[in-house]
Design a protein around this motif. Structure first.
Motif, PDB file in Angstrom:
ATOM      1  N   VAL A 425       0.719  -1.063  -0.199  1.00  0.00           N
ATOM      2  CA  VAL A 425       0.338   0.044  -0.107  1.00  0.00           C
ATOM      3  C   VAL A 425       1.478   1.309  -0.563  1.00  0.00           C
ATOM      4  O   VAL A 425       0.709   2.135  -1.222  1.00  0.00           O
ATOM      5  N   GLU A 426       1.926   1.169   0.640  1.00  0.00           N
ATOM      6  CA  GLU A 426       2.737   2.311   1.297  1.00  0.00           C
ATOM      7  C   GLU A 426       3.475   2.882  -0.581  1.00  0.00           C
ATOM      8  O   GLU A 426       3.699   3.919  -0.760  1.00  0.00           O
ATOM      9  N   ARG A 427       3.872   1.544  -1.394  1.00  0.00           N
ATOM     10  CA  ARG A 427       4.756   1.994  -2.379  1.00  0.00           C
ATOM     11  C   ARG A 427       3.643   2.683  -3.102  1.00  0.00           C
ATOM     12  O   ARG A 427       3.845   4.012  -4.220  1.00  0.00           O
ATOM     13  N   MET A 428       2.388   2.534  -3.583  1.00  0.00           N
ATOM     14  CA  MET A 428       1.307   2.523  -4.274  1.00  0.00           C
ATOM     15  C   MET A 428       1.269   3.404  -4.458  1.00  0.00           C
ATOM     16  O   MET A 428       1.123   4.544  -5.562  1.00  0.00           O
ATOM     17  N   VAL A 429       0.876   4.523  -2.547  1.00  0.00           N
ATOM     18  CA  VAL A 429       0.551   5.952  -1.953  1.00  0.00           C
ATOM     19  C   VAL A 429       1.409   6.584  -2.673  1.00  0.00           C
ATOM     20  O   VAL A 429       1.790   7.420  -2.850  1.00  0.00           O
ATOM     21  N   SER A 430       2.907   6.476  -2.362  1.00  0.00           N
ATOM     22  CA  SER A 430       3.944   6.892  -2.652  1.00  0.00           C
ATOM     23  C   SER A 430       4.419   7.431  -4.340  1.00  0.00           C
ATOM     24  O   SER A 430       4.691   8.417  -4.511  1.00  0.00           O
ATOM     25  N   TRP A 431       3.795   6.289  -5.126  1.00  0.00           N
ATOM     26  CA  TRP A 431       3.995   6.483  -6.257  1.00  0.00           C
ATOM     27  C   TRP A 431       2.821   7.414  -6.582  1.00  0.00           C
ATOM     28  O   TRP A 431       2.921   8.872  -7.538  1.00  0.00           O
ATOM     29  N   MET A 432       1.799   7.611  -6.288  1.00  0.00           N
ATOM     30  CA  MET A 432       0.908   8.138  -6.769  1.00  0.00           C
ATOM     31  C   MET A 432       0.601   9.637  -5.874  1.00  0.00           C
ATOM     32  O   MET A 432       0.629  10.573  -7.361  1.00  0.00           O
ATOM     33  N   CYS A 433       1.290  10.409  -5.376  1.00  0.00           N
ATOM     34  CA  CYS A 433       1.816  11.206  -4.769  1.00  0.00           C
ATOM     35  C   CYS A 433       2.581  11.583  -5.380  1.00  0.00           C
ATOM     36  O   CYS A 433       2.953  12.836  -4.877  1.00  0.00           O
ATOM     37  N   GLY A 434       3.476  11.162  -5.511  1.00  0.00           N
ATOM     38  CA  GLY A 434       5.171  11.061  -6.574  1.00  0.00           C
ATOM     39  C   GLY A 434       6.075  11.839  -5.052  1.00  0.00           C
ATOM     40  O   GLY A 434       6.709  12.892  -5.091  1.00  0.00           O
ATOM     41  N   ILE A 435       5.629  11.518  -3.994  1.00  0.00           N
ATOM     42  CA  ILE A 435       6.480  11.276  -2.623  1.00  0.00           C
ATOM     43  C   ILE A 435       7.530   9.954  -2.150  1.00  0.00           C
ATOM     44  O   ILE A 435       7.506   8.772  -2.436  1.00  0.00           O
ATOM     45  N   ARG A 436       8.699  10.907  -2.906  1.00  0.00           N
ATOM     46  CA  ARG A 436       9.832  10.060  -3.398  1.00  0.00           C
ATOM     47  C   ARG A 436      10.392   8.870  -1.960  1.00  0.00           C
ATOM     48  O   ARG A 436      10.667   8.224  -1.925  1.00  0.00           O
ATOM     49  N   HIS A 437      10.428   8.729  -0.450  1.00  0.00           N
ATOM     50  CA  HIS A 437      10.325   8.060   0.269  1.00  0.00           C
ATOM     51  C   HIS A 437       8.900   8.057   1.259  1.00  0.00           C
ATOM     52  O   HIS A 437       7.891   8.553   1.702  1.00  0.00           O
ATOM     53  N   ILE A 438       8.977   6.538   1.526  1.00  0.00           N
ATOM     54  CA  ILE A 438       7.819   6.034   1.763  1.00  0.00           C
ATOM     55  C   ILE A 438       7.522   6.521   3.019  1.00  0.00           C
ATOM     56  O   ILE A 438       6.116   6.021   3.242  1.00  0.00           O
ATOM     57  N   ARG A 439       8.257   7.046   3.623  1.00  0.00           N
ATOM     58  CA  ARG A 439       8.189   7.303   5.388  1.00  0.00           C
ATOM     59  C   ARG A 439       6.974   8.241   5.314  1.00  0.00           C
ATOM     60  O   ARG A 439       6.176   8.115   6.653  1.00  0.00           O
ATOM     61  N   GLU A 440       6.570   9.231   4.647  1.00  0.00           N
ATOM     62  CA  GLU A 440       5.202   9.777   4.848  1.00  0.00           C
ATOM     63  C   GLU A 440       3.881   9.566   4.566  1.00  0.00           C
ATOM     64  O   GLU A 440       2.808  10.228   4.297  1.00  0.00           O
ATOM     65  N   THR A 441       4.528   7.947   3.915  1.00  0.00           N
ATOM     66  CA  THR A 441       2.747   7.262   2.753  1.00  0.00           C
ATOM     67  C   THR A 441       1.762   6.936   4.833  1.00  0.00           C
ATOM     68  O   THR A 441       0.535   6.369   4.019  1.00  0.00           O
ATOM     69  N   ILE A 442       2.294   6.788   5.581  1.00  0.00           N
ATOM     70  CA  ILE A 442       1.765   5.980   6.708  1.00  0.00           C
ATOM     71  C   ILE A 442       1.870   6.983   8.074  1.00  0.00           C
ATOM     72  O   ILE A 442       2.990   7.854   8.018  1.00  0.00           O
ATOM     73  N   PRO A 443       0.403   6.811   8.353  1.00  0.00           N
ATOM     74  CA  PRO A 443       0.697   8.100   9.377  1.00  0.00           C
ATOM     75  C   PRO A 443       1.774   7.627  10.982  1.00  0.00           C
ATOM     76  O   PRO A 443       2.562   9.446  10.768  1.00  0.00           O
ATOM     77  N   PHE A 444       2.425   6.543  11.034  1.00  0.00           N
ATOM     78  CA  PHE A 444       3.291   6.755  11.560  1.00  0.00           C
ATOM     79  C   PHE A 444       3.841   5.376  11.528  1.00  0.00           C
ATOM     80  O   PHE A 444       4.112   4.600  12.021  1.00  0.00           O
ATOM     81  N   PRO A 445       5.692   6.028  10.737  1.00  0.00           N
ATOM     82  CA  PRO A 445       5.951   4.677  10.435  1.00  0.00           C
ATOM     83  C   PRO A 445       7.087   4.359  11.087  1.00  0.00           C
ATOM     84  O   PRO A 445       7.536   5.249  11.961  1.00  0.00           O
ATOM     85  N   ARG A 446       7.260   2.886  10.913  1.00  0.00           N
ATOM     86  CA  ARG A 446       8.430   2.581  11.846  1.00  0.00           C
ATOM     87  C   ARG A 446       9.759   1.886  10.929  1.00  0.00           C
ATOM     88  O   ARG A 446       9.184   1.862   9.887  1.00  0.00           O
ATOM     89  N   LEU A 447      10.476   2.940  11.297  1.00  0.00           N
ATOM     90  CA  LEU A 447      11.912   3.476  10.450  1.00  0.00           C
ATOM     91  C   LEU A 447      12.852   2.328  11.349  1.00  0.00           C
ATOM     92  O   LEU A 447      12.435   2.148  12.628  1.00  0.00           O
ATOM     93  N   LEU A 448      14.069   2.382  10.504  1.00  0.00           N
ATOM     94  CA  LEU A 448      15.610   1.295  11.759  1.00  0.00           C
ATOM     95  C   LEU A 448      16.126   2.218  12.662  1.00  0.00           C
ATOM     96  O   LEU A 448      15.725   1.554  13.044  1.00  0.00           O
ATOM     97  N   TYR A 449      15.586   3.032  12.628  1.00  0.00           N
ATOM     98  CA  TYR A 449      16.527   3.893  13.527  1.00  0.00           C
ATOM     99  C   TYR A 449      14.954   5.250  14.493  1.00  0.00           C
ATOM    100  O   TYR A 449      15.216   5.731  14.824  1.00  0.00           O
ATOM    101  N   ARG A 450      14.021   4.544  14.303  1.00  0.00           N
ATOM    102  CA  ARG A 450      12.640   5.111  14.342  1.00  0.00           C
ATOM    103  C   ARG A 450      12.009   4.472  14.719  1.00  0.00           C
ATOM    104  O   ARG A 450      11.004   3.956  14.115  1.00  0.00           O
TER     105      ARG A 450
END
Length: 453
Positions: A425-450
């Motif tokens: 879903v997030e990759r689809m959303v980042s494509w639709m929005c033209g947002i390069r970074h997937i972390r902005e496509t989910i309200p609270f992203p879980r990332l390696l260091y966050r």
RNA sequence: UCCUCGGUAGCUCAAUAGGCAGAGCGGGUGGCUGUUAACCACUAGGUUGCAGGUUCGAGUCCUGCCCGAGGAGCCA
């Protein structure tokens, strides 16, 4: 200001302890056009304010939109001025006034203030109307969600999810939720989050696929839609530790059927976003033209066709290796549409993938690479349905038989060819929005260091 | 895990060759009758990530650590 009418005696009390029945109709900003010429109430937060001598402009947001409220007075000691001047960014307010069409106002409508209740004056809101760094904004993600662009991305996300559900529901797929706590690996290759399940170990699911295969044999065509967890130390703009995936699975379907299903799904989502979220794409400055080109059929390449094309374009990959990030980009540059890559070497894919009958060293798998370099959005294919072959593959991959006993049962009691895929879903959303970074496509992203907030 | 880059006011950044730590935004005060990230003037605001070292003198040079970002691998 009318103390009685607005019930503004509540000003000096903690908010939430009293309830004052509204005298004016409480409406949302997204519905504002229907209320032009009438007095209404808006409940929201101060987005920004501006002033100029005897005029005040208050920009209010209520979660559905942004509206400018105005107030003029000849009197310097106007009591509304005092209240307005005390407001800060993100102060919570209830405003009442007349909705009026005005070309000078952002959005074309404004509210002529008659009255304002201040619930709380916010102090030192950290996100100012200037630039901030991503780490800072991520640390304030709980507040960043209030800003216009983040709001737009998450509106698109909600639309993508509605489109997905609508697509499968209208095609009579049955929604079958698969477990998040699982006793063992689904694919055995990637790293899983381990947790305690009373007296035994359990793992957070990295895919609902294996369970989907069981429900597909019970319901024919099914899909699951839920969070997925990968304990990989990946640190790229395309990876989240926790992400959402929709996975359809269809009994009797073969590779070709599932490629068509995936194509229809992608075309449907893109069309829906273009139809209903134009305003958000505009806010995000996303050029809709590349999305408007998306239609059936998508270009197709087999792995063995792709390798020489990639070499021609400068890739250093060796035959037999999986497609890396540079290869994905090269392939997506070749077309204006998503590309389907099929027939991968069996050695680089999961144990359950059906070998190509003509070429047993290849599997009937497919990856969909989004256009414009947004990467793999779908991965899937046809599953092994022959019981003996599946047992052999389990042995080859050094997987224990016992945890897969139920999975083998599916091949024992009326086995049929079947296929499915997963769409991120997030990759689809980042494509639709033209947002390069997937972390902005989910309200609270879980990332390696966050993992905060 | 590996490679590269970074950490200075609440935020975004600047600071010549090692020589008095600064600006914009945000906060405060005042001004302006249509503002659009409004504008103008004044004002408060610092353990330069942490620990050590070199030096008359370190934000700047050296060593170690901590934190973060970009990329790789893996994948949706």
């Amino acid at each position: 200001m009318s103390e009685r009418r607005s019930g503004s005696a509540a000003f000096d009390r903690p908010p939430g302890l009293t309830y004052n029945p509204p005298v004016m109709k409480w409406i949302y900003i997204e519905d504002i056009a229907a209320w032009a010429g009438q007095s209404v109430e808006i409940r929201g937060w101060v987005y920004n304010k501006r002033s100029s001598g005897k005029v005040r402009f208050l920009i209010i947001r209520d979660g559905t939109g942004i509206l400018q409220a105005t107030h003029f007075s000849e009197r310097k000691d106007d009591p509304l001025f005092a209240k307005l001047d005390g407001l800060t960014q993100e102060s919570s307010v209830i405003v009442r006034g007349l909705i009026r069409e005005d070309k000078r106002a952002p959005g074309g409508f404004e509210l002529v203030l008659e009255d304002i209740d201040v619930l709380q004056v916010a102090r030192d809101y950290p996100i100012t109307p200037k630039e901030h760094s991503t780490p800072f904004l991520m640390s304030n993600r709980h507040l960043w969600l209030r800003s216009q662009k983040q709001h737009a991305v998450l509106e698109v996300r909600a639309e993508v999810i509605r489109a997905i559900r609508g697509f499968f529901d209208s095609r009579k797929f049955r929604l079958m939720d698969t477990p998040i706590l699982t006793p063992s690996a689904c694919e055995g290759t990637t790293t899983l989050f381990e947790t305690q399940y009373f007296d035994q170990k359990a793992y957070l699911s990295q895919s609902g696929q294996l369970y989907n295969e069981a429900t597909a044999m019970a319901f024919g065509k099914v899909y699951c839609f839920g969070p997925t967890f990968r304990a990989e130390r990946s640190k790229t703009r395309k990876h989240l530790i926790e992400f959402w995936m929709v996975e359809p699975e269809v009994a009797f379907a073969e590779l070709e059927d599932i490629i068509e299903l995936g194509t229809d799904l992608v075309v449907d989502i893109v069309g829906r976003v273009l139809e209903r979220r134009r305003k958000e794409l505009e806010i995000l400055e996303r050029d809709p033209a590349p999305l408007e080109k998306i239609g059936k059929p998508f270009p197709r390449l087999t792995y063995e066709q792709a390798v020489p094309e990639l070499k021609k374009r400068g890739s250093s990959m060796q035959p037999g290796e999986d497609l890396g990030a540079p290869e994905e980009s090269l392939l997506s540059e070749m077309f204006d549409l998503p590309v389907c890559v099929t027939h991968f070497p069996a050695s680089i894919k999961a144990f359950y993938m059906q070998p190509d009958p003509a070429r047993p060293d290849l599997v009937l798998g497919v990856d969909f690479l989004a256009s414009e370099g947004y990467g793999e959005i779908i991965g899937g294919g046809q599953r092994i349905h022959d019981p003996a072959l599946l047992e052999e593959k389990l042995r080859e991959h050094n997987l224990p038989r016992d945890p897969y006993a139920w999975y083998l049962d599916l091949r024992k009691f009326g086995t049929v060819p079947h296929s499915g895929f997963g769409l991120g879903v997030e990759r689809m959303v980042s494509w639709m929005c033209g947002i390069r970074h997937i972390r902005e496509t989910i309200p609270f992203p879980r990332l390696l260091y966050r993992i905060y907030p």
